[in-house]
Design an enzyme around this catalytic site. Sequence first.
Site, PDB file in Angstrom:
ATOM      1  N   ASP A   9      42.551  36.671  41.443  1.00  9.94           N
ATOM      2  CA  ASP A   9      41.270  36.227  42.025  1.00  9.94           C
ATOM      3  C   ASP A   9      40.144  37.000  41.342  1.00  9.94           C
ATOM      4  O   ASP A   9      40.369  38.062  40.752  1.00  9.94           O
ATOM      5  CB  ASP A   9      41.223  36.484  43.532  1.00  9.94           C
ATOM      6  CG  ASP A   9      39.918  35.983  44.166  1.00  9.94           C
ATOM      7  OD1 ASP A   9      39.578  34.801  43.955  1.00  9.94           O
ATOM      8  OD2 ASP A   9      39.227  36.761  44.835  1.00  9.94           O
ATOM      9  N   SER A  10      38.927  36.464  41.458  1.00  7.95           N
ATOM     10  CA  SER A  10      37.769  37.164  40.917  1.00  7.95           C
ATOM     11  C   SER A  10      37.606  38.529  41.597  1.00  7.95           C
ATOM     12  O   SER A  10      37.048  39.443  41.007  1.00  7.95           O
ATOM     13  CB  SER A  10      36.511  36.326  41.140  1.00  7.95           C
ATOM     14  OG  SER A  10      36.343  36.091  42.521  1.00  7.95           O
ATOM     15  N   CYS A  72      42.038  31.513  43.575  1.00  4.29           N
ATOM     16  CA  CYS A  72      40.576  31.488  43.506  1.00  4.29           C
ATOM     17  C   CYS A  72      40.177  30.053  43.216  1.00  4.29           C
ATOM     18  O   CYS A  72      40.602  29.479  42.197  1.00  4.29           O
ATOM     19  CB  CYS A  72      40.108  32.412  42.369  1.00  4.29           C
ATOM     20  SG  CYS A  72      38.334  32.360  42.060  1.00  4.29           S
ATOM     21  N   ASN A  73      39.379  29.469  44.096  1.00  4.18           N
ATOM     22  CA  ASN A  73      38.969  28.075  43.906  1.00  4.18           C
ATOM     23  C   ASN A  73      38.061  27.923  42.693  1.00  4.18           C
ATOM     24  O   ASN A  73      38.145  26.947  41.963  1.00  4.18           O
ATOM     25  CB  ASN A  73      38.245  27.578  45.154  1.00  4.18           C
ATOM     26  CG  ASN A  73      39.198  27.366  46.300  1.00  4.18           C
ATOM     27  OD1 ASN A  73      39.759  26.289  46.466  1.00  4.18           O
ATOM     28  ND2 ASN A  73      39.423  28.399  47.092  1.00  4.18           N
ATOM     29  N   THR A  74      37.180  28.904  42.499  1.00  3.14           N
ATOM     30  CA  THR A  74      36.225  28.797  41.404  1.00  3.14           C
ATOM     31  C   THR A  74      36.961  28.800  40.064  1.00  3.14           C
ATOM     32  O   THR A  74      36.675  27.977  39.187  1.00  3.14           O
ATOM     33  CB  THR A  74      35.214  29.965  41.481  1.00  3.14           C
ATOM     34  OG1 THR A  74      34.701  30.017  42.813  1.00  3.14           O
ATOM     35  CG2 THR A  74      34.078  29.783  40.510  1.00  3.14           C
ATOM     36  N   GLU A 157      32.034  40.327  49.795  1.00  3.40           N
ATOM     37  CA  GLU A 157      32.448  41.366  48.830  1.00  3.40           C
ATOM     38  C   GLU A 157      31.761  42.696  49.135  1.00  3.40           C
ATOM     39  O   GLU A 157      32.304  43.755  48.863  1.00  3.40           O
ATOM     40  CB  GLU A 157      32.124  40.940  47.389  1.00  3.40           C
ATOM     41  CG  GLU A 157      33.056  39.883  46.803  1.00  3.40           C
ATOM     42  CD  GLU A 157      34.283  40.467  46.094  1.00  3.40           C
ATOM     43  OE1 GLU A 157      34.158  41.475  45.393  1.00  3.40           O
ATOM     44  OE2 GLU A 157      35.380  39.887  46.251  1.00  3.40           O
ATOM     45  N   CYS A 191      37.278  28.445  49.633  1.00  2.00           N
ATOM     46  CA  CYS A 191      37.047  29.700  48.921  1.00  2.00           C
ATOM     47  C   CYS A 191      37.950  30.716  49.598  1.00  2.00           C
ATOM     48  O   CYS A 191      37.953  30.827  50.833  1.00  2.00           O
ATOM     49  CB  CYS A 191      35.589  30.123  49.016  1.00  2.00           C
ATOM     50  SG  CYS A 191      35.320  31.791  48.361  1.00  2.00           S
ATOM     51  N   HIS A 193      37.801  33.750  49.899  1.00  2.00           N
ATOM     52  CA  HIS A 193      37.134  34.833  50.629  1.00  2.00           C
ATOM     53  C   HIS A 193      36.841  34.438  52.083  1.00  2.00           C
ATOM     54  O   HIS A 193      36.684  35.310  52.945  1.00  2.00           O
ATOM     55  CB  HIS A 193      35.795  35.190  49.986  1.00  2.00           C
ATOM     56  CG  HIS A 193      35.892  36.018  48.746  1.00  2.00           C
ATOM     57  ND1 HIS A 193      36.405  35.547  47.566  1.00  2.00           N
ATOM     58  CD2 HIS A 193      35.516  37.301  48.515  1.00  2.00           C
ATOM     59  CE1 HIS A 193      36.335  36.509  46.657  1.00  2.00           C
ATOM     60  NE2 HIS A 193      35.806  37.585  47.199  1.00  2.00           N
TER      61      HIS A 193
HETATM   62  N1  DGL Z   1      37.710  33.626  46.051  1.00  2.00           N
HETATM   63  C1  DGL Z   1      36.928  32.862  45.092  1.00  2.00           C
HETATM   64  C2  DGL Z   1      37.080  31.387  45.397  1.00  2.00           C
HETATM   65  O1  DGL Z   1      38.056  31.000  46.031  1.00  2.00           O
HETATM   66  C3  DGL Z   1      35.546  33.425  45.070  1.00  2.00           C
HETATM   67  C4  DGL Z   1      34.802  33.071  43.885  1.00  2.00           C
HETATM   68  C5  DGL Z   1      33.717  34.000  43.478  1.00  2.00           C
HETATM   69  O2  DGL Z   1      34.037  35.011  42.853  1.00  2.00           O
HETATM   70  O3  DGL Z   1      32.557  33.677  43.702  1.00  2.00           O
HETATM   71  O4  DGL Z   1      36.287  30.576  44.974  1.00  2.00           O
END
Ligand code: DGL
Length: 272
Positions: A9-10, A72-74, A157, A191, A193
């Site tokens: 993940d990011s 991570c969706n992004t 975050e 997302c 998060h």
């Molecule tokens: N957990 C990431 C997601 O699912 C967060 C993306 C981000 O870093 O903005 O999109």
Amino acid sequence: MQTPIGVFDSGFGGLTVLKEFMKQLPQYDYIYLGDNARAPYGNRSFETVYQYTLQCVSWLFKQNCPLIILACNTASAKALRTIQQNDLDKKFPGRKVLGVIRPTTEIIGNYSATNHVGIMATSGTVQSQSYLIEAGKFFPDATVVQQACPMLVPLIENNEFENEAADYFIQKYIHELLSRDDKIDTVLLACTHYPLIKKRIENFLPDGVHVIAQGEIVAASLEDYLYRHPEIEIQISTGKTVQFYTTDSAEDFNNHAGNFYGEAIAACHIEL
Ligand code: DGL
């Protein structure tokens, strides 16, 4: 040689998915990598998210992971397809990378009685249209409405998600979403998060609208994938261990990660 499943993940969000892997598939070993030094990814360009994700995936493959989940969706929206189509065969033949969008869109329509689903996600995920495209394949009659929530990942975050500032943005995004479609009865947290603020989101939604987090869905889908792909499953080690790595300070990671993972974590710092 058998080796762990990679989870990426990011930042911290993928820990909400890893937590479900540990519940549903505790027999395997896992390596988690959070690119905290460069998080959030949500407002970054396609090219940047692709480059960052490829670097992280390459690092996990160097640890010999046979399979990586982009939790991570992004990254799933902006990098997965390019990595699958352009990089895997050339650089990592025989290895696999999977995302979180496909398993979620395969079943999201089943949760809705009105056939109207709201998607809360980062700007990057919304901009990619991935949820509209993928959900349209599995539920062509469903109405899917997206809501970009650019402030939520930075608030989460930075550990600022249990206060009035977070509530202000949650209410604002819910209002914008429902004012575009008042038949929505299902809101997907697209997302990884957002499970941390699931209760707060539920509090601001009208009765009868339910909120879906992805962790359990992605874990069930991974289980099904490994059942259908014994040639991958056989390569995964089964020592029930988890290792955590971050591109930022390990101390900061350890201080925040418990919120997402539900227990204390001891991470190591890496340079990409
Ligand atoms: N957990 C990431 C997601 O699912 C967060 C993306 C981000 O870093 O903005 O999109």
